[in-house]
Design an enzyme around this catalytic site. Sequence first.
Site, mmCIF file in Angstrom:
data_model
loop_
_atom_site.group_PDB
_atom_site.id
_atom_site.type_symbol
_atom_site.label_atom_id
_atom_site.label_comp_id
_atom_site.label_asym_id
_atom_site.label_seq_id
_atom_site.Cartn_x
_atom_site.Cartn_y
_atom_site.Cartn_z
ATOM 1 N N TYR A 1 -1.696 0.156 10.277
ATOM 2 C CA TYR A 1 -1.785 -0.442 8.888
ATOM 3 C C TYR A 1 -0.729 -0.073 7.976
ATOM 4 C CZ TYR A 1 -3.723 -0.758 4.141
ATOM 5 O OH TYR A 1 -3.848 -1.166 2.769
ATOM 6 N N SER B 1 1.000 -1.229 -0.110
ATOM 7 C CA SER B 1 0.087 -0.105 -0.045
ATOM 8 C C SER B 1 0.745 1.191 -0.126
ATOM 9 C CB SER B 1 -0.840 0.132 1.156
ATOM 10 O OG SER B 1 -1.683 1.337 1.285
HETATM 11 N N1 LIG Z 1 -8.645 -0.552 -1.722
HETATM 12 C C1 LIG Z 1 -7.679 0.071 -1.482
HETATM 13 O O1 LIG Z 1 -7.813 1.273 -1.758
HETATM 14 C C2 LIG Z 1 -6.343 -0.401 -1.159
HETATM 15 C C3 LIG Z 1 -5.288 0.630 -1.193
HETATM 16 C C4 LIG Z 1 -4.004 -0.087 -0.866
HETATM 17 C C5 LIG Z 1 -3.777 -1.262 -0.556
HETATM 18 N N2 LIG Z 1 -4.637 -2.115 -0.744
HETATM 19 C C6 LIG Z 1 -4.662 -3.526 -0.414
HETATM 20 O O2 LIG Z 1 -4.933 -4.317 -1.331
HETATM 21 C C7 LIG Z 1 -5.477 -5.760 -0.895
HETATM 22 C C8 LIG Z 1 -6.861 -6.010 -1.164
HETATM 23 O O3 LIG Z 1 -7.747 -5.067 -0.725
HETATM 24 P P1 LIG Z 1 -9.295 -4.824 -1.546
HETATM 25 O O4 LIG Z 1 -9.276 -3.609 -1.946
HETATM 26 O O5 LIG Z 1 -9.413 -5.937 -2.560
HETATM 27 O O6 LIG Z 1 -9.789 -4.981 -0.375
HETATM 28 P P2 LIG Z 1 -11.315 -5.862 0.059
HETATM 29 O O7 LIG Z 1 -12.263 -5.891 -1.127
HETATM 30 O O8 LIG Z 1 -12.047 -5.694 1.269
HETATM 31 O O9 LIG Z 1 -10.730 -7.461 -0.158
HETATM 32 C C9 LIG Z 1 -10.020 -7.897 0.905
HETATM 33 C C10 LIG Z 1 -9.807 -9.355 1.022
HETATM 34 O O10 LIG Z 1 -9.059 -10.019 2.026
HETATM 35 C C11 LIG Z 1 -9.691 -10.895 2.656
HETATM 36 N N3 LIG Z 1 -9.449 -11.084 4.001
HETATM 37 C C12 LIG Z 1 -10.028 -10.283 5.055
HETATM 38 N N4 LIG Z 1 -9.812 -10.596 6.298
HETATM 39 C C13 LIG Z 1 -9.312 -11.976 6.005
HETATM 40 C C14 LIG Z 1 -8.910 -13.037 7.002
HETATM 41 N N5 LIG Z 1 -8.853 -12.795 8.345
HETATM 42 N N6 LIG Z 1 -8.317 -14.291 6.457
HETATM 43 C C15 LIG Z 1 -8.466 -14.291 5.169
HETATM 44 N N7 LIG Z 1 -8.599 -13.199 4.174
HETATM 45 C C16 LIG Z 1 -9.012 -12.187 4.553
HETATM 46 C C17 LIG Z 1 -11.125 -10.861 2.192
HETATM 47 O O11 LIG Z 1 -11.549 -12.196 2.168
HETATM 48 P P3 LIG Z 1 -13.343 -12.237 2.674
HETATM 49 O O12 LIG Z 1 -14.063 -10.932 1.727
HETATM 50 O O13 LIG Z 1 -13.770 -13.599 1.918
HETATM 51 O O14 LIG Z 1 -13.324 -12.113 4.048
HETATM 52 C C18 LIG Z 1 -10.840 -10.193 0.849
HETATM 53 O O15 LIG Z 1 -10.775 -11.486 -0.180
HETATM 54 C C19 LIG Z 1 -5.166 -5.362 0.754
HETATM 55 O O16 LIG Z 1 -4.095 -6.080 1.064
HETATM 56 C C20 LIG Z 1 -5.125 -3.956 1.040
HETATM 57 O O17 LIG Z 1 -4.533 -3.515 2.195
HETATM 58 C C21 LIG Z 1 -6.036 -1.788 -0.964
#
Ligand SMILES: NC(=O)c1ccc[n+]([C@@H]2O[C@H](COP(=O)([O-])OP(=O)(O)OC[C@H]3O[C@@H](n4cnc5c(N)ncnc54)[C@H](OP(=O)(O)O)[C@@H]3O)[C@@H](O)[C@H]2O)c1
Length: 273
Positions: free
Chosen positions: A172, A159
Amino acid sequence: MEPRAARRSSLRAQLFPPRSGPRPPFAGAAVLVTGASGGIGAATARRLAGAGARLALHGRDRSVLDDLAEETGGIVMVADLTAPGAASQLVADTEERLGPLDIVVSSAGVGWAGDFVTMDPGTVDCLLTLNLSAHVHLARAVLPGMVKRGRGHLVLVGSIAGHVGVRQEAVYSAAKSGLAGLATALRHELAPTGVEVSLVSPAVVATAFFDRRGRPYDRSRPRPIPAERVAAAVEAAVRRGRPRLIVPPWMGLPVAVAAVAPGLYHRLAARWG
Ligand SMILES: NC(=O)c1ccc[n+]([C@@H]2O[C@H](COP(=O)([O-])OP(=O)(O)OC[C@H]3O[C@@H](n4cnc5c(N)ncnc54)[C@H](OP(=O)(O)O)[C@@H]3O)[C@@H](O)[C@H]2O)c1
Protein backbone atom coordinates in the site's frame (compact mmCIF):
# COMPACT_ATOMS: atom_id res chain seq x y z
CA MET A 1 17.76 48.02 -12.65
CA GLU A 2 21.08 47.08 -11.01
CA PRO A 3 22.39 43.66 -12.14
CA ARG A 4 22.06 42.25 -8.61
CA ALA A 5 18.50 43.56 -8.23
CA ALA A 6 17.63 42.17 -11.68
CA ARG A 7 19.05 38.76 -10.71
CA ARG A 8 17.06 38.82 -7.48
CA SER A 9 13.88 39.76 -9.30
CA SER A 10 14.41 37.02 -11.91
CA LEU A 11 15.03 34.43 -9.14
CA ARG A 12 11.83 35.56 -7.40
CA ALA A 13 9.90 35.17 -10.66
CA GLN A 14 11.29 31.64 -11.09
CA LEU A 15 10.50 30.60 -7.55
CA PHE A 16 7.06 32.21 -7.39
CA PRO A 17 5.76 32.19 -10.97
CA PRO A 18 2.37 33.64 -11.80
CA ARG A 19 -0.43 31.05 -11.80
CA SER A 20 -0.14 28.86 -14.88
CA GLY A 21 -3.67 29.26 -16.21
CA PRO A 22 -7.26 29.87 -15.28
CA ARG A 23 -8.20 27.36 -12.62
CA PRO A 24 -11.70 26.01 -13.11
CA PRO A 25 -14.28 27.55 -10.82
CA PHE A 26 -16.60 25.04 -9.15
CA ALA A 27 -19.88 26.63 -10.22
CA GLY A 28 -21.02 24.66 -13.25
CA ALA A 29 -17.73 22.69 -13.48
CA ALA A 30 -17.94 19.07 -14.61
CA VAL A 31 -16.30 16.99 -11.87
CA LEU A 32 -15.64 13.26 -11.68
CA VAL A 33 -15.09 11.87 -8.18
CA THR A 34 -13.87 8.28 -8.10
CA GLY A 35 -14.54 6.33 -4.93
CA ALA A 36 -17.58 8.54 -4.29
CA SER A 37 -19.35 5.64 -2.60
CA GLY A 38 -16.63 5.73 0.09
CA GLY A 39 -16.09 8.07 3.01
CA ILE A 40 -13.64 10.59 1.53
CA GLY A 41 -15.15 10.52 -1.97
CA ALA A 42 -18.69 11.06 -0.67
CA ALA A 43 -17.62 13.95 1.59
CA THR A 44 -15.77 15.51 -1.35
CA ALA A 45 -18.78 15.08 -3.63
CA ARG A 46 -21.07 16.75 -1.08
CA ARG A 47 -18.67 19.66 -0.62
CA LEU A 48 -18.16 20.25 -4.34
CA ALA A 49 -21.90 19.94 -5.01
CA GLY A 50 -22.38 22.67 -2.41
CA ALA A 51 -19.93 24.80 -4.40
CA GLY A 52 -22.03 24.34 -7.55
CA ALA A 53 -20.19 21.53 -9.35
CA ARG A 54 -21.93 19.13 -11.75
CA LEU A 55 -20.89 15.73 -10.48
CA ALA A 56 -20.19 12.26 -11.79
CA LEU A 57 -20.14 9.91 -8.81
CA HIS A 58 -18.06 6.80 -9.33
CA GLY A 59 -17.92 3.61 -7.31
CA ARG A 60 -19.05 0.01 -7.42
CA ASP A 61 -21.95 0.10 -4.95
CA ARG A 62 -24.83 1.43 -7.02
CA SER A 63 -27.29 1.79 -4.15
CA VAL A 64 -24.94 4.02 -2.15
CA LEU A 65 -24.22 6.06 -5.28
CA ASP A 66 -27.93 6.40 -6.10
CA ASP A 67 -28.59 7.91 -2.66
CA LEU A 68 -25.66 10.30 -3.04
CA ALA A 69 -26.83 11.25 -6.54
CA GLU A 70 -30.24 12.12 -5.16
CA GLU A 71 -28.62 14.31 -2.53
CA THR A 72 -26.09 16.06 -4.81
CA GLY A 73 -27.80 16.00 -8.21
CA GLY A 74 -24.89 13.99 -9.64
CA ILE A 75 -24.90 11.15 -12.15
CA VAL A 76 -23.85 7.62 -11.19
CA MET A 77 -20.92 5.85 -12.84
CA VAL A 78 -20.33 2.23 -11.80
CA ALA A 79 -16.98 0.63 -12.64
CA ASP A 80 -14.50 -1.80 -11.11
CA LEU A 81 -11.23 0.02 -11.68
CA THR A 82 -9.15 -3.15 -11.37
CA ALA A 83 -10.59 -4.36 -14.70
CA PRO A 84 -8.34 -3.74 -17.73
CA GLY A 85 -9.37 -0.59 -19.60
CA ALA A 86 -11.91 0.39 -16.93
CA ALA A 87 -10.36 3.74 -16.01
CA SER A 88 -10.22 5.07 -19.57
CA GLN A 89 -13.71 3.70 -20.27
CA LEU A 90 -14.96 5.50 -17.16
CA VAL A 91 -13.60 8.81 -18.44
CA ALA A 92 -15.09 8.26 -21.91
CA ASP A 93 -18.51 7.31 -20.51
CA THR A 94 -18.49 10.22 -18.06
CA GLU A 95 -17.56 12.81 -20.69
CA GLU A 96 -20.26 11.45 -22.97
CA ARG A 97 -22.87 12.13 -20.29
CA LEU A 98 -21.44 15.17 -18.49
CA GLY A 99 -19.33 16.86 -21.19
CA PRO A 100 -15.60 17.65 -20.96
CA LEU A 101 -14.30 17.20 -17.44
CA ASP A 102 -12.93 20.26 -15.64
CA ILE A 103 -11.86 18.53 -12.44
CA VAL A 104 -11.15 14.90 -11.53
CA VAL A 105 -10.74 13.76 -7.93
CA SER A 106 -9.17 10.31 -8.03
CA SER A 107 -9.99 8.85 -4.64
CA ALA A 108 -10.88 5.17 -5.18
CA GLY A 109 -8.50 2.99 -3.22
CA VAL A 110 -8.18 0.11 -0.84
CA GLY A 111 -5.83 -0.76 2.00
CA TRP A 112 -4.24 -3.94 3.25
CA ALA A 113 -2.21 -4.61 6.39
CA GLY A 114 -0.11 -7.60 7.34
CA ASP A 115 3.22 -9.36 6.75
CA PHE A 116 4.72 -8.52 3.38
CA VAL A 117 6.41 -11.89 2.80
CA THR A 118 3.30 -13.98 3.31
CA MET A 119 1.04 -11.67 1.33
CA ASP A 120 -1.07 -13.37 -1.29
CA PRO A 121 0.15 -12.43 -4.82
CA GLY A 122 -3.41 -11.66 -5.96
CA THR A 123 -3.76 -9.10 -3.18
CA VAL A 124 -0.42 -7.55 -4.17
CA ASP A 125 -1.63 -7.12 -7.75
CA CYS A 126 -5.03 -5.78 -6.68
CA LEU A 127 -3.45 -3.15 -4.40
CA LEU A 128 -1.00 -1.99 -7.05
CA THR A 129 -3.67 -1.94 -9.75
CA LEU A 130 -6.31 0.01 -7.83
CA ASN A 131 -4.03 2.29 -5.84
CA LEU A 132 -1.56 3.15 -8.60
CA SER A 133 -2.21 1.82 -12.14
CA ALA A 134 -5.88 2.85 -12.20
CA HIS A 135 -4.93 6.44 -11.27
CA VAL A 136 -2.27 6.47 -14.01
CA HIS A 137 -4.76 5.25 -16.63
CA LEU A 138 -7.41 7.68 -15.41
CA ALA A 139 -4.89 10.52 -15.76
CA ARG A 140 -3.88 9.34 -19.23
CA ALA A 141 -7.50 9.32 -20.31
CA VAL A 142 -8.54 12.70 -18.93
CA LEU A 143 -5.43 14.85 -19.41
CA PRO A 144 -5.29 15.08 -23.23
CA GLY A 145 -8.67 16.84 -23.31
CA MET A 146 -7.72 19.15 -20.44
CA VAL A 147 -4.41 20.03 -22.13
CA LYS A 148 -6.21 20.74 -25.39
CA ARG A 149 -8.61 23.07 -23.58
CA GLY A 150 -5.72 24.66 -21.62
CA ARG A 151 -7.44 24.15 -18.28
CA GLY A 152 -8.36 21.48 -15.78
CA HIS A 153 -7.33 20.06 -12.43
CA LEU A 154 -6.49 16.51 -11.41
CA VAL A 155 -6.47 15.76 -7.69
CA LEU A 156 -4.91 12.46 -6.64
CA VAL A 157 -5.79 11.19 -3.18
CA GLY A 158 -2.58 9.73 -1.79
CA SER A 159 -1.74 8.77 1.77
CA ILE A 160 0.72 9.61 4.49
CA ALA A 161 1.89 6.00 3.97
CA GLY A 162 3.22 7.05 0.56
CA HIS A 163 5.50 9.65 2.19
CA VAL A 164 6.83 7.80 5.22
CA GLY A 165 6.32 4.08 4.47
CA VAL A 166 4.24 2.33 7.12
CA ARG A 167 5.31 -1.05 8.45
CA GLN A 168 2.88 -3.89 7.72
CA GLU A 169 1.56 -1.76 4.82
CA ALA A 170 4.50 -2.16 2.43
CA VAL A 171 2.62 -2.63 -0.85
CA TYR A 172 0.00 0.00 0.00
CA SER A 173 2.83 2.41 0.92
CA ALA A 174 4.65 1.59 -2.34
CA ALA A 175 1.55 2.27 -4.43
CA LYS A 176 0.80 5.55 -2.65
CA SER A 177 4.46 6.58 -2.95
CA GLY A 178 4.14 5.95 -6.68
CA LEU A 179 1.10 8.20 -6.73
CA ALA A 180 3.11 10.98 -5.05
CA GLY A 181 5.81 10.63 -7.73
CA LEU A 182 3.15 10.68 -10.44
CA ALA A 183 1.61 13.86 -9.06
CA THR A 184 4.94 15.68 -8.79
CA ALA A 185 6.15 14.63 -12.24
CA LEU A 186 2.85 15.46 -13.93
CA ARG A 187 2.67 18.84 -12.24
CA HIS A 188 6.10 19.72 -13.67
CA GLU A 189 5.29 18.29 -17.08
CA LEU A 190 1.93 20.05 -17.38
CA ALA A 191 3.00 23.40 -15.92
CA PRO A 192 3.12 25.15 -19.31
CA THR A 193 -0.31 23.80 -20.34
CA GLY A 194 -2.57 25.47 -17.78
CA VAL A 195 -3.58 22.08 -16.33
CA GLU A 196 -2.87 21.56 -12.64
CA VAL A 197 -2.20 18.44 -10.59
CA SER A 198 -2.45 18.17 -6.81
CA LEU A 199 -1.78 15.42 -4.33
CA VAL A 200 -3.90 15.33 -1.16
CA SER A 201 -2.42 12.92 1.37
CA PRO A 202 -4.59 12.12 4.39
CA ALA A 203 -3.22 10.50 7.53
CA VAL A 204 -5.96 8.61 9.38
CA VAL A 205 -9.55 9.29 8.42
CA ALA A 206 -12.72 7.94 10.06
CA THR A 207 -14.18 5.95 7.15
CA ALA A 208 -14.87 2.31 6.39
CA PHE A 209 -11.33 2.05 4.99
CA PHE A 210 -9.86 0.20 8.00
CA ASP A 211 -12.72 -2.27 8.41
CA ARG A 212 -12.65 -2.95 4.68
CA ARG A 213 -8.94 -3.73 4.70
CA GLY A 214 -9.58 -6.35 7.38
CA ARG A 215 -7.60 -4.74 10.19
CA PRO A 216 -9.19 -1.97 12.29
CA TYR A 217 -7.19 1.11 13.25
CA ASP A 218 -6.03 0.34 16.76
CA ARG A 219 -3.65 3.17 17.61
CA SER A 220 -4.39 6.21 19.71
CA ARG A 221 -2.31 8.62 17.54
CA PRO A 222 -2.74 10.13 15.10
CA ARG A 223 -6.43 10.46 15.89
CA PRO A 224 -8.79 9.75 13.00
CA ILE A 225 -10.12 12.94 11.44
CA PRO A 226 -13.53 13.31 9.76
CA ALA A 227 -13.65 12.77 5.99
CA GLU A 228 -14.99 16.32 5.65
CA ARG A 229 -11.53 17.68 6.50
CA VAL A 230 -10.05 15.83 3.55
CA ALA A 231 -12.87 17.12 1.35
CA ALA A 232 -12.02 20.67 2.45
CA ALA A 233 -8.37 20.04 1.54
CA VAL A 234 -9.39 18.79 -1.92
CA GLU A 235 -11.39 21.97 -2.48
CA ALA A 236 -8.52 24.13 -1.22
CA ALA A 237 -6.03 22.29 -3.45
CA VAL A 238 -8.11 23.23 -6.49
CA ARG A 239 -9.04 26.77 -5.45
CA ARG A 240 -5.49 27.69 -4.49
CA GLY A 241 -3.63 25.48 -6.98
CA ARG A 242 -1.69 23.75 -4.20
CA PRO A 243 0.74 21.02 -5.31
CA ARG A 244 0.48 18.91 -2.16
CA LEU A 245 -1.59 18.99 0.99
CA ILE A 246 -1.12 16.70 3.95
CA VAL A 247 -4.19 16.33 6.16
CA PRO A 248 -4.02 17.15 9.02
CA PRO A 249 -1.19 19.60 8.28
CA TRP A 250 0.81 18.73 11.40
CA MET A 251 1.46 15.28 9.88
CA GLY A 252 3.77 17.15 7.51
CA LEU A 253 6.29 17.09 10.37
CA PRO A 254 6.96 13.33 10.32
CA VAL A 255 6.99 13.52 6.51
CA ALA A 256 9.69 16.21 6.67
CA VAL A 257 11.72 14.24 9.24
CA ALA A 258 11.48 11.06 7.12
CA ALA A 259 12.69 13.03 4.09
CA VAL A 260 15.67 14.82 5.64
CA ALA A 261 16.69 12.39 8.40
CA PRO A 262 15.48 8.87 7.46
CA GLY A 263 17.65 7.20 10.11
CA LEU A 264 16.16 9.34 12.86
CA TYR A 265 12.68 8.78 11.47
CA HIS A 266 13.15 5.00 11.60
CA ARG A 267 14.30 5.15 15.21
CA LEU A 268 11.33 7.33 16.15
CA ALA A 269 8.91 5.11 14.20
CA ALA A 270 10.32 1.98 15.85
CA ARG A 271 9.65 3.60 19.22
CA TRP A 272 6.22 5.11 18.53
CA GLY A 273 5.01 3.06 15.57
N1 LIG B 1 -9.41 6.40 5.48
C1 LIG B 1 -8.14 6.66 5.69
O1 LIG B 1 -7.65 6.65 6.83
C2 LIG B 1 -7.24 7.00 4.54
C3 LIG B 1 -5.95 7.49 4.83
C4 LIG B 1 -5.11 7.83 3.80
C5 LIG B 1 -5.52 7.68 2.49
N2 LIG B 1 -6.77 7.19 2.21
C6 LIG B 1 -7.14 7.04 0.81
O2 LIG B 1 -8.33 7.74 0.57
C7 LIG B 1 -9.03 7.13 -0.50
C8 LIG B 1 -10.49 6.92 -0.11
O3 LIG B 1 -10.52 6.09 1.03
P1 LIG B 1 -11.77 6.09 2.04
O4 LIG B 1 -11.25 6.35 3.38
O5 LIG B 1 -12.85 6.92 1.49
O6 LIG B 1 -12.15 4.55 1.98
P2 LIG B 1 -13.56 3.82 1.71
O7 LIG B 1 -14.63 4.50 2.49
O8 LIG B 1 -13.30 2.38 1.94
O9 LIG B 1 -13.82 4.10 0.15
C9 LIG B 1 -13.08 3.43 -0.85
C10 LIG B 1 -13.67 3.78 -2.19
O10 LIG B 1 -12.92 3.09 -3.21
C11 LIG B 1 -13.83 2.37 -4.03
N3 LIG B 1 -13.25 1.12 -4.53
C12 LIG B 1 -12.73 0.11 -3.81
N4 LIG B 1 -12.35 -0.89 -4.63
C13 LIG B 1 -12.67 -0.49 -5.90
C14 LIG B 1 -12.52 -1.06 -7.18
N5 LIG B 1 -11.99 -2.28 -7.35
N6 LIG B 1 -12.94 -0.36 -8.26
C15 LIG B 1 -13.50 0.86 -8.10
N7 LIG B 1 -13.65 1.47 -6.92
C16 LIG B 1 -13.25 0.80 -5.83
C17 LIG B 1 -15.00 2.04 -3.13
O11 LIG B 1 -16.13 1.75 -3.95
P3 LIG B 1 -17.31 0.73 -3.45
O12 LIG B 1 -17.51 0.99 -1.98
O13 LIG B 1 -18.50 1.16 -4.26
O14 LIG B 1 -16.80 -0.63 -3.73
C18 LIG B 1 -15.12 3.31 -2.33
O15 LIG B 1 -15.85 4.26 -3.07
C19 LIG B 1 -8.28 5.84 -0.82
O16 LIG B 1 -7.47 6.07 -1.96
C20 LIG B 1 -7.43 5.62 0.40
O17 LIG B 1 -6.25 4.92 0.09
C21 LIG B 1 -7.64 6.85 3.21
